[in-house]
Each structure stands twice: as C-alpha cells, then as structure tokens.
Design an enzyme around this catalytic site. Structure first.
Site, short mmCIF file in Angstrom:
data_model
loop_
_atom_site.label_atom_id
_atom_site.label_comp_id
_atom_site.label_asym_id
_atom_site.label_seq_id
_atom_site.Cartn_x
_atom_site.Cartn_y
_atom_site.Cartn_z
N LYS A 210 0.85 -1.20 0.00
CA LYS A 210 0.00 0.00 0.00
C LYS A 210 0.88 1.24 0.00
O LYS A 210 2.07 1.19 0.30
CB LYS A 210 -0.92 0.00 1.24
CG LYS A 210 -1.93 -1.14 1.27
CD LYS A 210 -2.91 -1.05 0.13
CE LYS A 210 -3.94 -2.16 0.19
NZ LYS A 210 -4.81 -2.18 -0.99
N ASP A 211 0.27 2.38 -0.30
CA ASP A 211 1.01 3.63 -0.28
C ASP A 211 1.51 3.93 1.13
O ASP A 211 0.81 3.72 2.12
CB ASP A 211 0.10 4.78 -0.76
CG ASP A 211 -0.27 4.64 -2.22
OD1 ASP A 211 0.65 4.60 -3.05
OD2 ASP A 211 -1.48 4.57 -2.52
N LYS A 212 2.73 4.47 1.18
CA LYS A 212 3.35 4.75 2.48
C LYS A 212 2.67 5.89 3.20
O LYS A 212 2.42 5.83 4.40
CB LYS A 212 4.84 5.07 2.26
CG LYS A 212 5.63 5.25 3.55
CD LYS A 212 7.10 5.47 3.24
CE LYS A 212 7.91 5.61 4.52
NZ LYS A 212 9.35 5.82 4.23
#
Length: 291
Positions: free
Chosen positions: A22-24
C-alpha cells in the site's frame, strides 16, 4: 504492519499473507491472512496506527497477486466549484476513453537513479549481491522501457488519431477472458467495445512479442538478451466507480475511484492535471507546505 502482527503472534513475517503493498503516506485498508489458531490473540489487539476492522474465515491464505484492484479516495485542496466541475468532467472522460497505464514516478526511485543503476548492473559495471535489490532493479529496467514505448505510442496516437489510442497491426491484444493474440488486421470494433485492450512489453524471455507494424516500434524498447522472464502489461486501463464530493467551506474536492491492480493513482491525477510529476517535485511541494 506485518512486523507488528508477526511480533504479536510470535511467528515469522513470511507466515502472514497479503496481496500487495500500500502507499506509504496514506490511510489504507488491507486484508491479511493468518492461521485460524491465532484468532484468540487478536481479540484484544490495540495499536495507535492500526485497527482491525473485521475478521472472517477462508479456506486459503492470501498470496501476493491475489488482488483485483484498489479503491482510492484523494483530497484535492484549494479547489473552487468551477474547477471541481472541470476535474470531474475530465476524470469521467478518461474513464470512458482509457488511461495510459504508465508506471508512476514512485517506481523509479527518489531521484530516478534506479534506471541508470539497473543499466549499469546489466552491463556488468555494477555488482549487486542482494537478490531482492537485483530483482527490483530488473523490474525498474523493464518498467522504464515500457513507459518509453507507451509514450511513443501516445505521441503517435495524438498525431494520427486525434489522441485516441491508435491500434497497429500486430499489436498484442488482451481479451476479457485473459487470452493474448496478435492479429494482422486491426480489430477496431472489438477495441471500441472494450472487448480487447492493447498491451505493451515488459522485456524478457518467454513472452509474446508484437508483430508486423506494431513490432517496428516495440523492438526499439526491447532487450531480447534479458534472461529474466518477460510479461505483457495493459497499455490502457479504465478507472471505474468515480465519485466527486465538493466541500465548499474547505475548498476541497474528494475524488474517489477504482483502478486495476498494478496501476498508479498518481498517473490518473497526472492525466487530469495535464502534467507529469517526479518524486523530487512532490518532495519540494511538501516542503513548501511545511514552511
């Protein structure tokens, strides 16, 4: 997150299943899987950044790639009502006509030095011992050439087909049932009906190559000596489930949409904005906001 659960359940992180990263910098939801015997240990789980939303049972663990797509919800600030209407109109047009499926700037590192490092590694000028880093750099190398090929095809489409993606004879097409084909006669009707989608090459061994007219462009972005396995990637994707919610008091537009796995929300936003970003641009923009 995986490390937190691995410590709680006292098991190796490799025993926890998940379908993708997932996006950080985001609030995200993610399904993970563990053996059912660990369920009692999750009953009183508490963490400042992680919350268990639901639990269910399944006969199989989750594996990397077990993913249909992702749902995004992004807040755009300093947007007035007129701009909000324009953004929604452009977003829906892209959803109808298709979005070039570029790899996002995140793929290539903070200063885009990963591409040069990958090329040096493959030339034998740099030795990489870590197998994970080596694998990552090869994927960067493949992604770079895919993006260059796709950019060439988009330019051609602008020049010769009023910006609508121009199919060429011998393009490798992906049908809805997952089959690849390279027809000599361009199936424009099937393409218009979204029954087939053109694909681009992630160079390597044991994969389809384009033929005829399409191959003349593709071969300029191919490395037939690369020993790693190649793949095909959709040249176009179709964002779906687009929702726009404008909050006048906050001059904020919340844009929600769904994308297939492996595609980038930043590319969709770039297409709406009509500009390309780099990791350096985003970092500078964040620092300006902090000041």
């Amino acid at each position: 997150m995986i490390a937190v659960f691995a410590e709680l359940l006292e098991l190796p992180a490799q025993k926890i299943g998940y379908a993708g990263l997932k996006d950080k910098h985001a609030t995200t939801t993610q399904y993970i899987s563990v053996e059912s015997k660990y369920e009692p240990l999750l009953k009183n789980f508490q963490h400042k950044n992680i919350k268990i939303l639901e639990k269910t049972r399944h006969s199989h663990s989750i594996r990397m790639g077990d993913l249909k797509g992702n749902r995004f919800s992004i807040n755009l600030y300093d947007v007035d009502l007129m701009d909000a209407g324009k953004i929604e109109k452009v977003a829906r047009k892209i959803a109808k006509n298709g979005l070039p499926n570029y790899f996002g700037y995140q793929r290539f590192g903070r200063d885009e030095g990963s591409v040069a490092q990958a090329k040096d590694m493959l030339k034998g000028e740099v030795f990489i011992e870590d197998s994970k880093i080596k694998s990552f750099l090869i994927s960067v190398y493949q992604s770079h050439y895919f993006n260059e090929w796709l950019r060439e095809r988009i330019i051609l489409s602008r020049e010769k087909n009023n910006s609508e993606f121009l199919l060429l004879s011998g393009d490798v097409l992906l049908s809805k049932d997952g089959k690849l084909s390279t027809p000599k006669i361009v199936p424009t009707k099937e393409f218009a009906q979204n029954k087939v989608v053109p694909t681009g090459l992630l160079c390597g061994r044991d994969t389809f190559r384009a033929k005829y007219e399409a191959r003349e462009i593709e071969e300029r972005f191919d490395d037939e000596f690369l020993q790693e396995k190649g793949q095909r990637r959709e040249a176009l994707i179709y964002p779906s489930n687009i929702e726009c919610k404008f909050v006048k008091k906050e001059t904020m537009l919340t844009l929600s949409f769904s994308l297939p796995k492996g595609s980038y929300a930043t590319v969709f936003l770039e297409s709406i904005a009509g500009k390309n970003y780099t990791a350096k641009d985003v970092k500078q923009d964040k620092s300006k906001k902090k000041r």
